[in-house]
Scaffold this active site. Structure first.
Site, mmCIF file in Angstrom:
data_model
loop_
_atom_site.group_PDB
_atom_site.id
_atom_site.type_symbol
_atom_site.label_atom_id
_atom_site.label_comp_id
_atom_site.label_asym_id
_atom_site.label_seq_id
_atom_site.Cartn_x
_atom_site.Cartn_y
_atom_site.Cartn_z
ATOM 1 N N HIS A 258 33.690 -1.529 51.023
ATOM 2 C CA HIS A 258 34.122 -1.763 52.526
ATOM 3 C C HIS A 258 32.882 -2.688 52.964
ATOM 4 C CE1 HIS A 258 37.064 1.602 52.122
ATOM 5 N NE2 HIS A 258 37.690 0.582 51.631
ATOM 6 N N GLU A 261 30.803 -1.257 56.023
ATOM 7 C CA GLU A 261 29.926 -0.090 55.982
ATOM 8 C C GLU A 261 28.514 -0.255 55.400
ATOM 9 O OE1 GLU A 261 32.746 2.037 53.446
ATOM 10 O OE2 GLU A 261 34.419 2.156 55.106
ATOM 11 N N HIS A 359 29.867 4.944 50.721
ATOM 12 C CA HIS A 359 30.680 4.268 51.821
ATOM 13 C C HIS A 359 30.066 4.868 53.219
ATOM 14 C CE1 HIS A 359 34.420 2.924 49.847
ATOM 15 N NE2 HIS A 359 33.874 3.500 48.977
ATOM 16 N N GLU A 445 29.867 9.584 51.805
ATOM 17 C CA GLU A 445 30.273 9.027 53.063
ATOM 18 C C GLU A 445 29.128 9.363 54.155
ATOM 19 O OE1 GLU A 445 32.806 7.396 53.991
ATOM 20 O OE2 GLU A 445 34.412 7.720 52.408
#
Length: 515
Positions: A258, A261, A359, A445
């Site tokens: 993504h 990010e 991410h 994350e």
């Protein structure tokens, strides 16, 4: 408005200092600059030799009336808003009143087959002619963004020099997500008086494609690294892969599926620097025990185009790792997700013993892992390895926690047990790879906001902290090498029990006994 496509190559006019010949490195260039120039030339030649099926639309001349309107707008307001640069995204709606600068985030192409929506949330732009002017910026369509509720509690980042080698990005305390005036939907708004004529604002500190080229060039200088191009993106950008180490374990680390990010590539910068540090004992252990395959940027097109979540054609790459998950939708394919396709082909050649997908998370203000609970292959061995992974990171850095996360069934706690057997989405990278190769696989994350226990309100989660976090993870990964392939021995199982006791004593319920 310019279409969201790759800009055309530079003109080759003779007699100009910007001729094609200037792309060649001169003898006076440093080795890093020379390599960066060579990479740029390679990209240019790749573009020129591209097959017709990958052609793109050149921006047309804007015309006298449009040009006049733009000039009149700037002259009237004395203020300029622009995102016509690498990773930029914003549309100026009304800049006539500095106390109410109205903006919109540009949508990405439709994500067909999987998400079935047009994503947007990332923004990055410059405001000029604003020195000592009290400005209020309003993003009018914030409530329609992909993860709109995440704007609550978020603070906008700003910088006066985003292209610096070590850029300083700070947070704006006066950021709010609220309904303004007679409006019905909340807007993302912030107040700021710039100390300089020009200032840049962003959802998070960008890691531009130019900075990516510099990273690849610096890594390629190391005798410990091999840099290779394993494929091309939709728009023909190189898919760079770095290989470090020669050990038997096959470790894969990818980032930035993504593109918005961007903290993921800041993390990669720190991870690569530490792994190539010849004085680092943990790096030496990892290099000798494993062959580490690294893809620093899975989505170069989306990065350039200022996308949050998708590539140039609108594909969400983290839903492209296996076909048959979404009815009538095949993935990955060379037509929609060549980025995933080429990486997966390389994985098939090497095998995978450990997979980490890096991410950023819009909502949760902390660093955490999302595991592969629910994949068909999940077993007690996977569960124990996942516990060891989390514990290894906890021991390497205070920037990590196991209190908060997605869980395996979308609840707010970070559980390790398999409460939803066979229900994992196998189109997601970590689920797909963990199941395909029967290995430890997880998604890391990081926050767009800040961490809770180690918060730094002035900077929030920042490039420096993300890079340091990546550096610390080298030690965590190296400690896992003896346990990745075979059944866990007595020492490893004792370590698992130690990890459980540690998290319970610290007040976390992330691990719950399945019996």
């Amino acid at each position: 408005k310019y279409p969201p496509t790759t800009p055309p190559p530079p003109s080759h006019s003779s007699g100009s200092g910007a001729s094609m010949g200037s792309a060649y490195p001169s003898p006076m260039m440093s080795s890093t600059t020379a390599l960066a120039a060579s990479v740029s030339l390679f990209s240019l030649l790749s573009y020129m030799n591209k097959a017709p099926s990958r052609s793109f639309t050149r921006p047309a001349a804007i015309g006298k009336s449009t040009a006049a309107q733009r000039l009149a707008r700037i002259s009237a307001s004395k203020l300029s808003i622009s995102s016509c640069f690498d990773s930029g995204n914003i549309e100026a709606v009304d800049t006539s009143n500095p106390s109410s600068i109205k903006l919109k985030i540009r949508e990405e192409p439709m994500t067909e087959g999987t998400d079935k929506r047009k994503h947007f949330q990332w923004f990055y732009f410059r405001a000029s002619n604003v020195k000592d002017v009290s400005c209020t910026y309003r993003i009018l369509n914030a409530a329609e963004a992909s993860f709109a509720p995440a704007y609550k509690g978020y603070k906008v980042a700003y910088s006066y020099n985003p292209s610096a080698e070590e850029p300083q990005w700070l947070r704006i305390k006066e950021t709010d997500y609220k309904v303004i005036g007679e409006g019905k939907a909340p807007e993302l708004t912030w107040e700021f008086k710039s100390k300089l004529d020009t200032v840049w604002f962003a959802y998070f500190a960008p890691f531009s494609y130019e900075r990516h080229q510099q990273l690849i060039a610096s890594v390629a200088k190391s005798p410990l690294a091999k840099v290779s191009v394993i494929g091309e993106s939709i728009q023909g950008r190189a898919m760079d892969k770095v290989t470090i180490g020669s050990g038997p374990r096959q470790v894969w680390v990818i980032a930035r599926q993504h593109p918005g990010e961007s903290m993921a590539e800041w993390w990669m910068q720190g991870f690569l620097r530490e792994l190539l540090d010849e004085k680092s004992t943990s790096a030496k252990t990892l290099r000798e025990g494993a062959t580490v395959h690294i893809v620093p940027n899975m989505n170069p097109d989306g990065s350039v185009l200022g996308h949050l979540r998708t590539n140039a054609c609108g594909a969400n790459l983290n839903r492209e790792w296996q076909g048959g998950v979404y009815p009538g939708y095949d993935a990955p394919t060379l037509e929609r997700s060549p980025e995933v396709y080429c990486v997966l082909e390389e994985m098939k050649k090497s095998g995978v013993d450990l997979f980490i997908d890096v991410h950023g998370d819009e909502m949760i203000p902390d660093n955490f892992f999302a595991g592969g609970q629910g994949i068909p292959a999940w077993s007690k061995r996977h569960e124990n390895l996942y516990i060891l992974l989390n514990y290894a990171v906890l021991r390497c850095t205070n920037e990590f926690q196991v209190f908060k996360g997605y869980g395996d069934d979308d609840d707010p706690t970070h559980k390790c047990i398999n409460t939803s057997p066979g229900k994992a989405n196998l189109a997601v990278a970590s689920n797909s790879i963990g199941n395909r190769f029967n290995c430890l696989a997880a998604t890391l994350e990081m926050p767009f906001k800040d961490t809770s226990a180690t918060a730094e309100p002035v900077k929030g989660w920042s490039p420096e902290r993300a890079s340091k976090f990546g550096s610390d993870m080298v030690g965590a990964f190296s400690s896992l090498l003896p346990h990745l392939v075979s059944e866990l021995g007595k020492d490893a199982l004792n370590l698992v029990e130690e990890a459980k006791k540690f998290t319970v004593s610290s007040g976390s319920d992330w691990y719950k006994q399945s019996d």
